[in-house]
Design a protein around this motif. Structure first.
Motif, mmCIF file in Angstrom:
data_model
loop_
_atom_site.group_PDB
_atom_site.id
_atom_site.type_symbol
_atom_site.label_atom_id
_atom_site.label_comp_id
_atom_site.label_asym_id
_atom_site.label_seq_id
_atom_site.Cartn_x
_atom_site.Cartn_y
_atom_site.Cartn_z
ATOM 1 N N LEU A 275 0.815 -1.207 0.000
ATOM 2 C CA LEU A 275 0.000 0.000 0.000
ATOM 3 C C LEU A 275 0.853 1.262 0.000
ATOM 4 C CD1 LEU A 275 -2.798 -1.035 2.536
ATOM 5 C CD2 LEU A 275 -2.992 -0.886 0.041
ATOM 6 N N GLU B 282 2.337 2.016 -3.332
ATOM 7 C CA GLU B 282 1.364 2.568 -4.269
ATOM 8 C C GLU B 282 0.840 3.937 -3.838
ATOM 9 O OE1 GLU B 282 -1.603 -0.458 -4.525
ATOM 10 O OE2 GLU B 282 -0.390 -1.743 -5.836
ATOM 11 N N ALA C 295 -1.000 4.620 -1.231
ATOM 12 C CA ALA C 295 -2.399 4.503 -0.825
ATOM 13 C C ALA C 295 -2.646 4.825 0.644
ATOM 14 C CB ALA C 295 -2.888 3.077 -1.118
ATOM 15 N N THR D 105 -8.730 2.121 -2.605
ATOM 16 C CA THR D 105 -8.268 0.733 -2.522
ATOM 17 C C THR D 105 -9.058 0.005 -1.439
ATOM 18 O OG1 THR D 105 -6.017 1.353 -3.181
ATOM 19 C CG2 THR D 105 -6.282 -0.776 -2.099
ATOM 20 N N TYR E 190 -6.735 -7.381 -3.268
ATOM 21 C CA TYR E 190 -6.696 -5.933 -3.447
ATOM 22 C C TYR E 190 -7.669 -5.572 -4.563
ATOM 23 C CZ TYR E 190 -2.343 -6.307 -0.789
ATOM 24 O OH TYR E 190 -1.407 -6.578 0.185
ATOM 25 N N GLU F 131 -10.049 -2.380 -6.570
ATOM 26 C CA GLU F 131 -10.149 -0.967 -6.882
ATOM 27 C C GLU F 131 -11.453 -0.717 -7.619
ATOM 28 O OE1 GLU F 131 -6.730 0.031 -9.168
ATOM 29 O OE2 GLU F 131 -5.331 -0.126 -7.475
#
Length: 199
Positions: A32, A35, A37, A143, A176, A178
């Motif tokens: 995470l 990325e 996030a 996310t 995960y 999105e």
């Protein structure tokens, strides 16, 4: 814990909670953070248990978090953990996840964790996830992280969410998800649909 609360140990409810292992939590946050996030994210932790996932996110730079659990014992543990860590901008709510997500938040969630007990069925989980696809519930670049038993069948993800990765760690599978691109319908197209045929 890592981040600003590094080295602190959280209290865990005596019964009814299956805490995410340190190994899995570290792997999840490594991905995470890579990325982008976590930093500045609005976090929702459903089936929070001890609140470890949301509190870890706060320790690593999330802007605010809401911890939700139906069990009073878990909620009390979450509140004690929040106080022990000295974190602010953290809300704890005693409510079933499926009821909490029916209300669209004042601002969309950026990062949502769902680590439900084993007795929560796949269909019940998908119903909760479906509410996250309602307008205003999840940020367009948000996310969703879901933990399940690795040997269980993968849930049929609702339209509006698409799976971007699955990682297995022993008995634990981490998914995960999105928001799906407009018109994607949440399901991947088959090669025959996505690749034009020539004549």
């Amino acid at each position: 814990m890592a981040g600003t609360a590094g080295g602190r140990v959280l209290e865990v409810p005596v019964r009814g909670t299956r805490p995410t292992s340190d190994r899995v939590r570290e792997a999840v946050f490594s991905r995470l953070e890579h990325e982008g996030a976590v930093d500045g994210a609005r976090v929702l932790d459903l089936y929070a248990g001890s609140g470890a996932l949301a509190l870890e996110a706060m320790s690593r730079g999330a802007s605010d978090a809401t911890l939700v659990d139906a069990a009073r014992a878990a909620v009390e543990v979450c509140r004690r953990n929040v106080r022990a860590l000295g974190l602010t901008r953290v809300r704890v709510a005693q409510q079933p996840a499926e009821r909490f997500v029916r209300e669209v938040p004042s601002r969309p969630w950026d990062l949502v964790f769902l680590d439900p007990p084993y007795d929560v069925t796949a269909s019940e989980l998908v119903q909760v996830l479906a509410h996250l696809t309602l307008p205003g519930a999840l940020a367009p670049d948000g996310t969703v992280v879901v933990e399940r038993r690795a040997r269980d069948a993968e849930p049929a993800w609702p339209d509006g969410l698409e799976l971007v990765a699955r990682k297995d760690y022993g008995e634990t599978a981490v998914f995960y998800l999105e928001p799906a691109a407009p018109g994607a319908g949440g399901a991947e197209a088959s090669p025959a649909e996505s690749v034009p045929t020539g004549s």
